[in-house]
Design an enzyme around this catalytic site. Structure first.
Site, PDB file in Angstrom:
ATOM      1  N   GLU A 115       0.814  -1.217   0.000  1.00  0.00           N
ATOM      2  CA  GLU A 115       0.000   0.000   0.000  1.00  0.00           C
ATOM      3  C   GLU A 115       0.845   1.264   0.000  1.00  0.00           C
ATOM      4  OE1 GLU A 115      -0.583  -2.681   1.866  1.00  0.00           O
ATOM      5  OE2 GLU A 115      -2.477  -3.364   1.013  1.00  0.00           O
ATOM      6  N   HIS A 152     -12.054  -5.652   7.683  1.00  0.00           N
ATOM      7  CA  HIS A 152     -12.752  -5.402   6.414  1.00  0.00           C
ATOM      8  C   HIS A 152     -13.976  -4.541   6.663  1.00  0.00           C
ATOM      9  CE1 HIS A 152     -10.498  -9.167   5.907  1.00  0.00           C
ATOM     10  NE2 HIS A 152     -10.277  -8.716   4.692  1.00  0.00           N
TER      11      HIS A 152
END
Lengths: 390, 444
Positions: free
Chosen positions: A124, A194
């Site tokens: 990321e 999530h």
């Protein structure tokens, strides 16, 4: 960490891609429901019904012909428009080449070429750093972080680099052409990693813009605004709405202005402020308050978290004298605190009751306890009752 | 920590040895040295029994063997000149003109003079901070000269020579260090955080290694523009430990970016020596792990740096791939004015590099041997360069600071309502309490 996520969601999506990519109406949540109902623990594992009902906005005609799209398809449509009109535009991230784990980039690689829609290594901080560099060199860079929960390795690149590029160079260099997209918010079964709504972390960072849409029409217009905006933007997409939210979305490009809250329903007794998925919870709350309590709610979608529209909120509170702010993220240090603080500064003498926050608890986002964790309509309803009776 | 790791590894290893039949530990040891052509030693395999794993193209072996990193006899160091400035292999002489070489020398020494004056001015409390480039001048000038003027530069913070080579005027260096009204960065950053749009030098930021993945993104964008431009990204061997370095290496390799990674391995990250920074063979050894072309050069040999960068630049653009250059050098100065390196290294060590193996003196030997530079030239150049620096210095010191309104601009492209309110509130307050704020020092 990110690897396990990929396995989990790839698994889910490979099933989806067989049956639902084209139709786009398949309910993402049901995949898990079906698999779960095969085992013997049906009762104990049965998922709580969705905590909201998506309500589409009235169909707009001002932007030309529309097409039925869910939220991920409206995102694809915005990206498609951008790639078509801007030859410098590139879209990249983990697994975006085949269409993305949430299907937001489906078909774009074939249509625009592999140099414009491509996979990156699983990293990321690299994705955001790469995006900043591409934007600095003049490209329109659209980076996808696979889940907002995994944006933190890129925190330094966003907070210390992207947000400060223009300022620290005296406007010699900037990365205003960077947009970071990330699926965001609760999804019913996403658990700790999530489900998060990390907007408040970024709201503490001057130099970036943070946007959360509530629907397919808004998503496309706001995303195109973020892409066109000359500042780095983070665009959080409520992943529970990817399939659950369907509207008639204009096919042509259009923009919805940033830093402008939208009054979705006018009212006189309580101002309700939310963004993303929580708007749909609040819509129901407003209806319940009217029906059960005879309370008239004014519902406002903040849309842009940073820089935010203080004026619309404060004007509304001046009128109603009461404010309820609700978000899924933990209450302590959440963005509701910022709104509440500003409103008490600006509207102190107008307030009829303490400002109420109905938010997530100060715990990690829990798995099986999600129905208890989320700021659902009953918690919000109760808060309104208390404010009215204060 | 690295030591613990190696202990663990040998533990695993001996365990494996015990388990294996027909192999004693002695034989194992003999075969542990790393061999690139290890496949040739294998027994004959069933040709159809090829590994099918998607992650590597390799052969099977039937002998347990760990690959040994080769740090004893490491990657060789390319050089053109010896320490006395003699060309070692004439075919490697870049054959630069007298004019070019004199320019190299003058830029290296001007940088050195600027460093001395700004370092001293910080000691006297006239600027807040400074970082010298002592000992690393060769890496700056050699690499800068090998690039095209419009190649994009991402620096770390100790690359002032690159900017100087490109023609950044002394006045602007000084304006930045003094954060005065002429500073292109509008007085917002600490000294040495230079940047120039015209000279394609991206403004320096303090966080280490963040520029590395950014350089990959820029190189990708330039590749798509197809205008024969490359990106060079500078960093130190300490910054190479950051996650961002890994990200930048891997992204540029997989996304085929025309990019030169230029590592200045100067021996120290503030106080941390290289043997506490990494356990492998420096930074160049990491290149092959990323599928990247790599070289190690003598950073105190300006011609070696020039040749390596020139060739890397040519190939990076022609082949769309990144190159890694590890320039071995030595940070003769303290890390910064906030550091005193005598706490962690000996004066003798520093003196060796300053007196025996300095990039400036090496180039001077070369010039002297050719009759291009004599004592008189040196004397008059020293005088001239010092005068230039002092003039710029005094001018910068006299100049007002930028107007305080610039505190609020450029956060966003546009002024936001919020910032407008805060700016107005600041002025109301400052006017009310004006005796407590240094308004006279600032532009109106």
């Amino acid at each position: 960490m990110a690897a396990s996520a990929r396995v989990l969601f790839r698994g889910a999506n490979s099933k989806l891609s067989l049956s639902s990519v084209k139709s786009g109406s398949y309910n993402y949540l049901r995949v898990t429901l079906l698999t779960l109902s095969c085992n013997s623990h049906v009762k104990s594992q049965r998922r709580h019904a969705a905590h909201f009902t998506f309500q589409p906005d009235p169909v707009t005609t001002q932007y030309g012909p529309t097409q039925k799209m869910n939220l991920f398809q409206s995102v694809t449509s915005a990206l498609d428009n951008t790639l078509a009109s801007d030859p410098t535009a590139v879209i990249f991230g983990e697994d975006v080449a085949f269409g993305g784990v949430f299907r937001c980039t489906v078909g774009l690689r074939d249509k625009y070429g592999k140099d414009r829609v491509f996979n990156t290594p699983l990293c990321e901080q690299g994705i955001v750093g790469f995006g900043i560099g591409a934007a600095v060199a003049g490209a329109t860079a659209i980076a996808e972080i696979q889940f907002a929960d995994y944006i933190f390795p890129a925190f330094d690149q966003i907070v210390n680099e992207a947000a400060k590029y223009r300022y620290r160079s005296g406007d010699l260099f900037d990365c205003g052409r960077l947009t970071i997209r990330a699926p965001w918010g609760c999804v019913g079964h996403g658990s700790l990693y999530h489900s998060q709504s990390p907007e408040a972390f970024f709201a503490h960072c001057p130099g970036i813009k943070v946007v959360v849409p509530r629907s397919p029409v808004q998503a496309k217009g706001l995303l195109l605004s973020c892409i066109a905006d000359q500042n780095p933007c983070i665009f959080f997409e409520p992943k529970i709405l990817y399939r659950a939210a369907v509207e008639q979305v204009p096919v042509e490009p259009y923009t919805v202005p940033l830093s402008q809250a939208e009054i979705l329903q006018e009212g006189s007794d309580v101002t309700l402020v939310a963004w993303g998925t929580q708007i749909h919870v609040m819509r129901e709350v407003a209806q319940m308050a009217q029906e059960k309590l005879g309370v008239s709610c004014e519902l406002i979608d903040l849309q842009t978290i940073l820089p935010w529209d203080t004026e619309t909120i404060c004007k509304s509170v001046v009128k109603t004298g009461r404010l309820l702010i609700s978000h899924e993220a933990p209450v302590t240090g959440g963005f509701a605190a910022e709104i509440g603080s500003t409103v008490q500064e600006e509207c102190f003498l107008n307030l009829e009751a303490p400002i109420a926050r109905v938010c997530g608890y100060d715990t990690p986002f829990p798995h099986i306890f999600e129905p208890f964790y989320i700021p659902d309509k009953w918690k919000c309803f109760e808060a309104i009752k208390k404010m009215i009776n204060f | 920590m690295a030591a613990m790791r190696s202990v663990k590894l040998s533990g695993v290893c001996s365990h494996a040895v015990r388990q294996m039949t027909g192999m004693n530990a002695c034989r194992m040891l003999q075969q542990r040295s790393f061999r690139v052509n290890g496949v040739h030693r294998q027994q004959s395999f069933d040709p159809t029994d090829k590994p099918q794993f998607p992650g590597a193209s390799a052969e099977f072996v039937d002998r347990l063997e760990f690959i040994q990193p080769n740090v004893i006899s490491g990657i060789p160091i390319y050089r053109v000149m010896d320490r006395q400035g003699q060309i070692i292999n004439p075919s490697e002489d870049p054959q630069l003109s007298k004019e070019t070489v004199l320019n190299f020398y003058q830029k290296m020494t001007l940088l050195n003079t600027m460093d001395r004056i700004l370092y001293e001015s910080q000691r006297q409390g006239r600027i807040s901070f400074y970082m010298t480039n002592y000992g690393e001048e060769g890496t700056h000038i050699g690499s800068a000269a090998a690039l095209e003027p419009n190649d994009l530069v991402f620096g770390q913070y100790r690359e002032a020579g690159v900017l100087m080579y490109r023609g950044f005027p002394l006045d602007l260096f000084m304006a930045q260090c003094y954060a005065n009204a002429d500073d292109l960065g509008k007085g917002r950053q600490m000294p040495v955080h230079y940047g120039s749009k015209d000279l394609h030098f991206v403004t320096i930021s303090s966080p280490l290694a963040t520029q590395i993945p950014q350089a990959a993104g820029s190189a990708y964008a330039l590749k798509r523009e197809n205008l024969n431009r490359a990106v060079i990204c500078y960093f130190g061997e300490g910054a190479a430990s950051e996650g961002d370095a890994h990200a930048g290496f891997n992204f540029s390799a997989t996304l085929e970016c025309p990019l030169i990674f230029f590592c200045r391995n100067n021996g120290y990250a503030i106080s941390t020596p290289t043997n506490e920074q990494y356990r492998g063979d420096g930074i160049a050894a990491r290149g092959p792990g990323y599928g990247m072309m790599s070289i190690r050069v003598d950073g105190n040999d300006v011609f070696a740096v020039y040749n390596a960068t020139k060739e890397a630049r040519r190939r990076a653009v022609a082949e769309n791939q990144p190159f890694l250059i590890e320039a071995m050098t030595y940070r003769i100065g303290h890390h910064s004015t906030s550091d005193d390196s005598s706490a962690y290294r000996s004066v003798d060590e520093v003196n060796y590099w300053d007196k025996q193996d300095h990039p400036i003196s090496r180039l001077r030997h070369y010039m002297t041997a050719r009759g291009w530079w004599g004592e008189d030239d040196e004397r008059s150049w020293r005088k001239e360069s010092r005068k230039k620096v002092m003039e710029a210095f005094e001018k910068a010191e006299r100049r007002l600071k930028p107007k305080p309104d610039l505190l609020f601009t450029d956060v966003y492209k546009e002024m936001t309502d919020n910032l407008t309110k805060q700016r107005d509130a600041m002025w109301r307050h400052v006017k009310q309490y004006k005796e407590h704020y240094p308004l006279d020092a600032y532009d109106k």
